[in-house]
Design a protein around this motif. Sequence first.
Motif, mmCIF file in Angstrom:
data_model
loop_
_atom_site.group_PDB
_atom_site.id
_atom_site.type_symbol
_atom_site.label_atom_id
_atom_site.label_comp_id
_atom_site.label_asym_id
_atom_site.label_seq_id
_atom_site.Cartn_x
_atom_site.Cartn_y
_atom_site.Cartn_z
ATOM 1 N N TRP A 331 0.642 -1.294 0.080
ATOM 2 C CA TRP A 331 -0.178 0.074 0.086
ATOM 3 C C TRP A 331 0.994 1.334 -0.081
ATOM 4 C CZ3 TRP A 331 -3.237 -2.200 4.683
ATOM 5 C CH2 TRP A 331 -4.277 -3.018 4.108
ATOM 6 N N LEU A 332 2.014 1.310 0.869
ATOM 7 C CA LEU A 332 2.908 2.563 0.802
ATOM 8 C C LEU A 332 3.576 2.691 -0.491
ATOM 9 C CD1 LEU A 332 4.693 1.949 4.332
ATOM 10 C CD2 LEU A 332 2.718 3.501 3.748
ATOM 11 N N LEU A 333 3.972 1.686 -1.096
ATOM 12 C CA LEU A 333 4.589 1.836 -2.440
ATOM 13 C C LEU A 333 3.541 2.311 -3.419
ATOM 14 C CD1 LEU A 333 6.871 -1.534 -2.629
ATOM 15 C CD2 LEU A 333 7.453 1.017 -2.867
ATOM 16 N N LYS A 334 2.360 1.793 -3.478
ATOM 17 C CA LYS A 334 1.110 2.305 -4.327
ATOM 18 C C LYS A 334 1.025 3.793 -4.163
ATOM 19 C CE LYS A 334 -3.208 1.217 -6.041
ATOM 20 N NZ LYS A 334 -4.612 0.256 -5.924
ATOM 21 N N ALA A 335 1.270 4.295 -3.000
ATOM 22 C CA ALA A 335 0.748 5.761 -2.577
ATOM 23 C C ALA A 335 1.989 6.570 -2.663
ATOM 24 C CB ALA A 335 0.398 5.741 -1.179
ATOM 25 N N GLY A 336 3.167 6.001 -3.305
ATOM 26 C CA GLY A 336 4.214 6.728 -3.643
ATOM 27 C C GLY A 336 5.393 6.906 -2.415
ATOM 28 N N ILE A 337 5.177 6.129 -1.530
ATOM 29 C CA ILE A 337 5.964 6.130 -0.326
ATOM 30 C C ILE A 337 7.502 5.152 -0.670
ATOM 31 C CG2 ILE A 337 6.749 5.507 2.194
ATOM 32 C CD1 ILE A 337 4.859 7.979 1.611
ATOM 33 N N THR A 338 8.554 5.712 -0.401
ATOM 34 C CA THR A 338 9.678 4.947 -0.800
ATOM 35 C C THR A 338 10.652 4.930 0.408
ATOM 36 O OG1 THR A 338 10.827 7.168 -1.396
ATOM 37 C CG2 THR A 338 9.753 5.892 -3.043
ATOM 38 N N ASN A 339 10.293 5.538 1.561
ATOM 39 C CA ASN A 339 11.121 5.282 2.881
ATOM 40 C C ASN A 339 10.185 5.019 3.965
ATOM 41 O OD1 ASN A 339 14.321 6.235 2.363
ATOM 42 N ND2 ASN A 339 12.961 7.227 0.859
ATOM 43 N N ASP A 340 10.238 3.781 4.472
ATOM 44 C CA ASP A 340 9.518 3.564 5.692
ATOM 45 C C ASP A 340 10.340 3.472 6.940
ATOM 46 O OD1 ASP A 340 6.547 2.725 6.983
ATOM 47 O OD2 ASP A 340 8.077 1.086 7.337
ATOM 48 N N TYR A 341 9.641 3.866 8.010
ATOM 49 C CA TYR A 341 10.286 3.777 9.301
ATOM 50 C C TYR A 341 9.496 3.113 10.444
ATOM 51 C CZ TYR A 341 13.706 7.403 7.624
ATOM 52 O OH TYR A 341 14.456 8.129 6.507
ATOM 53 N N SER A 342 8.871 2.068 9.966
ATOM 54 C CA SER A 342 8.048 1.481 10.693
ATOM 55 C C SER A 342 8.876 0.055 11.403
ATOM 56 C CB SER A 342 6.581 0.844 10.110
ATOM 57 O OG SER A 342 6.112 1.890 9.673
ATOM 58 N N MET A 343 9.977 -0.273 10.945
ATOM 59 C CA MET A 343 10.581 -1.615 11.281
ATOM 60 C C MET A 343 10.779 -1.516 12.772
ATOM 61 S SD MET A 343 10.881 -4.795 10.452
ATOM 62 C CE MET A 343 10.278 -4.697 8.598
ATOM 63 N N GLY A 344 10.229 -2.007 13.477
ATOM 64 C CA GLY A 344 10.583 -2.057 14.779
ATOM 65 C C GLY A 344 9.015 -2.657 15.563
ATOM 66 N N TYR A 345 8.819 -2.861 16.793
ATOM 67 C CA TYR A 345 7.899 -3.285 17.539
ATOM 68 C C TYR A 345 7.032 -2.017 18.134
ATOM 69 C CZ TYR A 345 8.896 -8.042 16.435
ATOM 70 O OH TYR A 345 9.498 -9.255 15.893
ATOM 71 N N GLY A 346 5.823 -2.184 18.286
ATOM 72 C CA GLY A 346 4.905 -1.380 19.161
ATOM 73 C C GLY A 346 4.717 -1.820 20.378
ATOM 74 N N SER A 347 5.333 -2.630 20.847
ATOM 75 C CA SER A 347 5.194 -3.395 22.215
ATOM 76 C C SER A 347 6.270 -3.733 22.932
ATOM 77 C CB SER A 347 4.420 -4.892 21.831
ATOM 78 O OG SER A 347 5.012 -5.525 20.875
ATOM 79 N N ILE A 348 7.301 -3.617 22.172
ATOM 80 C CA ILE A 348 8.609 -3.683 23.009
ATOM 81 C C ILE A 348 9.782 -3.320 22.184
ATOM 82 C CG2 ILE A 348 9.380 -5.900 21.801
ATOM 83 C CD1 ILE A 348 10.194 -7.057 24.473
ATOM 84 N N ASN A 349 10.888 -2.702 22.867
ATOM 85 C CA ASN A 349 12.211 -2.154 22.005
ATOM 86 C C ASN A 349 12.924 -3.257 21.870
ATOM 87 O OD1 ASN A 349 11.221 0.616 22.244
ATOM 88 N ND2 ASN A 349 11.923 0.663 24.065
ATOM 89 N N GLY A 350 13.721 -2.950 20.585
ATOM 90 C CA GLY A 350 14.706 -3.921 20.163
ATOM 91 C C GLY A 350 14.737 -3.729 18.446
ATOM 92 N N PHE A 351 15.490 -4.954 17.978
ATOM 93 C CA PHE A 351 15.513 -4.547 16.549
ATOM 94 C C PHE A 351 14.861 -5.945 15.792
ATOM 95 C CE2 PHE A 351 19.441 -3.530 18.875
ATOM 96 C CZ PHE A 351 19.891 -2.272 18.124
ATOM 97 N N ARG A 352 13.636 -5.526 15.310
ATOM 98 C CA ARG A 352 12.517 -6.386 15.001
ATOM 99 C C ARG A 352 13.205 -7.014 13.782
ATOM 100 N NH1 ARG A 352 6.628 -4.683 13.395
ATOM 101 N NH2 ARG A 352 5.727 -6.405 12.279
ATOM 102 N N ALA A 353 14.181 -6.397 12.901
ATOM 103 C CA ALA A 353 14.580 -7.123 11.703
ATOM 104 C C ALA A 353 16.144 -7.653 11.989
ATOM 105 C CB ALA A 353 14.691 -6.555 10.465
ATOM 106 N N SER A 354 16.765 -7.422 13.387
ATOM 107 C CA SER A 354 17.856 -7.846 13.700
ATOM 108 C C SER A 354 19.194 -6.956 13.097
ATOM 109 C CB SER A 354 18.172 -9.534 13.622
ATOM 110 O OG SER A 354 17.297 -9.976 14.432
#
Length: 464
Positions: A331-354
Amino acid sequence: MNTAAIIYSHSITARLQYIVDFLARYYAIEFKLTSNEETYNASQAPCKINYSYHKIAGDEIWMHPHVLLFESAVHPVKIECFQHQSTDANRQPYTCFFKAEGDLHFDLFAAIFYLITRYEEYLPHQKDAYGRYAHQNSIAFKENFLQLPLVNIWLEDFRSLLAAKNDLFLQQRSTFGHLPTYDIDMAWSFKNKGWKRNTAALFKLFATGKWKDFRERISVLRYKTPDPYDAYHWMDTLHRDFDLQPLYFLLVAKKISTLDKNISPENKAFQLLIKTIAAKYKVGLHPSWSSNQHPHLLAEEKNYLQTVSAQTIHASRQHFIALTLPDTYRWLLKAGITNDYSMGYGSINGFRASVTTPFYWYDLKNDEVTNLLIHPFCFMEANSFYEQKLTAEEAFEELMQYRRVITEVGGAMITIWHNSFLGTGKEFEGWRDVYRRFVSTSSPPDASGPSTVPIAIGIEKREV
């Protein structure tokens, strides 16, 4: 980039090419990938990497491959973790999986692919209370490496093997950088909400006997007391003091709902705030919760923000970190977004994608790389406060721990703060002081220049 290494594989797939391209950007070194054994043997590249089932040359780095990168389907994969001693005696042993013969004792390429593509999120899994992928499902949580940028640790250890063949790999090392980002979910606590919302709130406070809160709200609405969420002047001062170049994500949902409680985008004061922020800083979209059910709202909100801010909007971060793969990113790509900053959790801190390095999203369902650049974050103060139940001082220690592990691998640290935590509300007392203390120490002693990283963290746009 300089040609410095050649990689041989018996078969070249989209998945393998993706990982080779990731390595090239990470090390700022050109890797040539070939499936021709004669070309590999004849190459004069100082560093040779053999990614096949048998050894070829005596001076190569050999890695026996797992089958993952030679497949195109998504299915459950057996994961057995083990501890491996680093090639550097000064480093601690680290967690690995996909054990295999070779100089690394595991398939580094397949393991990286599994983690950064979020392969496990495409498999059947438990949802959390908000319908998101629950962090308890992840291998990083189960194997206790969620708080480590494990991919970066692997790659820095691999760098030692590469540098033994070509010292250029040591010359291209990156240094620590900090990118401060803000989610403006609710621009003000009391002001500019309209008479209906404020009247209803005042009636509720009166009915429940919360006189202190009642008086505070009245005082703010009569302009006798600053709004507790109005931290913008304080934030501006902080940015000037420490030469910060932050990124703001703004929620501009047209319809107010339980999870979209922002100020109406039609409010003139809110529009002025957007213009004031955009005149100084980069801004991105904070897609509404409603857009998860109605994707067409993404384009509407993006266009609105572009008009008011007078900026072209390329960046976004999901409200409540509502990220569902692959739908959200498509959906983001279709809307023209090329940079996303959501790669993390909204329930705990840390590295979601390691990983603490930006990477392009690989659409596993379509088995192809995309132009969406993913910027992982590791810390959000709301996680520390609401989910992990930390005090401000404990959150400072958490921040400093992330800073230490990211500094060790020369990575980019992205933090998320909200104006509410940086304001004057009693509920968040001490948190703005923690943030200032962290910012004042977020540049390591050997770093030069501003302690920030640019919006794209120095990675060029990929043509696909």
